[in-house]
Design a protein around this motif. Sequence first.
Motif, PDB file in Angstrom:
ATOM      1  N   UNK A 158       0.844  -1.187   0.000  1.00  0.00           N
ATOM      2  CA  UNK A 158       0.000   0.000   0.000  1.00  0.00           C
ATOM      3  C   UNK A 158       0.881   1.238   0.000  1.00  0.00           C
ATOM      4  N   UNK A 159       0.257   2.364   0.052  1.00  0.00           N
ATOM      5  CA  UNK A 159       0.992   3.632  -0.045  1.00  0.00           C
ATOM      6  C   UNK A 159       2.034   3.746   1.061  1.00  0.00           C
ATOM      7  N   UNK A 160       1.693   3.290   2.242  1.00  0.00           N
ATOM      8  CA  UNK A 160       2.602   3.418   3.382  1.00  0.00           C
ATOM      9  C   UNK A 160       3.770   2.441   3.342  1.00  0.00           C
ATOM     10  N   UNK A 195       0.659  -4.054 -12.575  1.00  0.00           N
ATOM     11  CA  UNK A 195      -0.543  -3.288 -12.906  1.00  0.00           C
ATOM     12  C   UNK A 195      -1.516  -3.155 -11.742  1.00  0.00           C
ATOM     13  N   UNK A 196      -1.897  -4.274 -11.134  1.00  0.00           N
ATOM     14  CA  UNK A 196      -2.877  -4.217 -10.044  1.00  0.00           C
ATOM     15  C   UNK A 196      -2.386  -3.378  -8.876  1.00  0.00           C
ATOM     16  N   UNK A 197      -1.121  -3.585  -8.493  1.00  0.00           N
ATOM     17  CA  UNK A 197      -0.543  -2.823  -7.387  1.00  0.00           C
ATOM     18  C   UNK A 197      -0.429  -1.344  -7.748  1.00  0.00           C
ATOM     19  N   UNK A 198      -0.063  -1.072  -8.990  1.00  0.00           N
ATOM     20  CA  UNK A 198       0.099   0.312  -9.447  1.00  0.00           C
ATOM     21  C   UNK A 198      -1.202   1.091  -9.277  1.00  0.00           C
ATOM     22  N   UNK A 199      -2.300   0.550  -9.771  1.00  0.00           N
ATOM     23  CA  UNK A 199      -3.567   1.279  -9.704  1.00  0.00           C
ATOM     24  C   UNK A 199      -4.097   1.365  -8.272  1.00  0.00           C
ATOM     25  N   UNK A 200      -3.773   0.399  -7.457  1.00  0.00           N
ATOM     26  CA  UNK A 200      -4.149   0.460  -6.039  1.00  0.00           C
ATOM     27  C   UNK A 200      -3.410   1.604  -5.355  1.00  0.00           C
ATOM     28  N   UNK A 201      -2.103   1.701  -5.609  1.00  0.00           N
ATOM     29  CA  UNK A 201      -1.290   2.764  -5.022  1.00  0.00           C
ATOM     30  C   UNK A 201      -1.744   4.136  -5.525  1.00  0.00           C
ATOM     31  N   UNK A 202      -2.018   4.234  -6.827  1.00  0.00           N
ATOM     32  CA  UNK A 202      -2.466   5.510  -7.407  1.00  0.00           C
ATOM     33  C   UNK A 202      -3.766   5.957  -6.750  1.00  0.00           C
ATOM     34  N   UNK A 203      -4.689   5.027  -6.560  1.00  0.00           N
ATOM     35  CA  UNK A 203      -5.963   5.368  -5.927  1.00  0.00           C
ATOM     36  C   UNK A 203      -5.755   5.889  -4.519  1.00  0.00           C
ATOM     37  N   UNK A 204      -4.874   5.229  -3.760  1.00  0.00           N
ATOM     38  CA  UNK A 204      -4.588   5.671  -2.397  1.00  0.00           C
ATOM     39  C   UNK A 204      -3.918   7.040  -2.410  1.00  0.00           C
ATOM     40  N   UNK A 205      -3.017   7.245  -3.354  1.00  0.00           N
ATOM     41  CA  UNK A 205      -2.295   8.518  -3.440  1.00  0.00           C
ATOM     42  C   UNK A 205      -3.254   9.659  -3.774  1.00  0.00           C
ATOM     43  N   UNK A 207      -6.427   9.780  -3.190  1.00  0.00           N
ATOM     44  CA  UNK A 207      -7.266  10.033  -2.018  1.00  0.00           C
ATOM     45  C   UNK A 207      -6.535  10.863  -0.980  1.00  0.00           C
ATOM     46  N   UNK A 208      -5.214  10.599  -0.860  1.00  0.00           N
ATOM     47  CA  UNK A 208      -4.426  11.306   0.149  1.00  0.00           C
ATOM     48  C   UNK A 208      -4.233  12.776  -0.211  1.00  0.00           C
ATOM     49  N   UNK A 209      -4.079  13.062  -1.524  1.00  0.00           N
ATOM     50  CA  UNK A 209      -3.843  14.464  -1.899  1.00  0.00           C
ATOM     51  C   UNK A 209      -5.154  15.255  -2.015  1.00  0.00           C
ATOM     52  N   UNK A 210      -6.254  14.523  -2.080  1.00  0.00           N
ATOM     53  CA  UNK A 210      -7.570  15.193  -2.125  1.00  0.00           C
ATOM     54  C   UNK A 210      -8.117  15.455  -0.730  1.00  0.00           C
TER      55      UNK A 210
END
Length: 211
Positions: A158-160, A195-205, A207-210
Amino acid sequence: MTNTKTFGYVRVSTKDQNTDRQLVEMQKLNINERDVFIDKASGKDFDRPQYQALKAQLRAGDLLYITSLDRLGRNSDAIKKEWNELTQVIGADIIVIDMPLLDTRKYKDTMGNFVANLVLEVLTFMAQSEREKTLARQAEGIAVAKAKGKHLGRPQLNLNTLTKQQRVDLEANYQAWKVKEITGVKFMEKLGLKKNSFYKIISEYENSIEA
């Protein structure tokens, strides 16, 4: 009996375990390398490719060496059934190297069979008991880990959990990816993600900047 052959059977439970000790014992007996069958599989049953290949070649009068009874298997009833099939149905002899009493060539009379069968009963019981203890220890370890909230198996990405460099690369390339200056494939390569991990991380990122 003429045209009899000598075979060896070697087993370890996992691909990471070493077969060298068992193979050294086979070499001491001058067993042809091509007649030594090696499985890296659990001893819970006999559905093992090399064991089945060995069994298909065994004929009456042949000799089969194993270093210890638990290399043959770990399930008490299955071991005894297989032992009887090899010795009584096929007519081969079995020699357990670390247990001289389990040498079917030596015990052909009633008393000898009684002693050998008794030893077989005890050793198969011990082999199964050890397997059950191992499974119990594994289950206890899993239960303790779960109780402590530990994740078992591959760590959750995950992002962390990104490395410092991955986080830097994410922040440095996110905008370029959003405006299509770099492709998603290139971005994934920079981050070292699939791919799967990339889009999961992008989604978390995102959310964090929003937030």
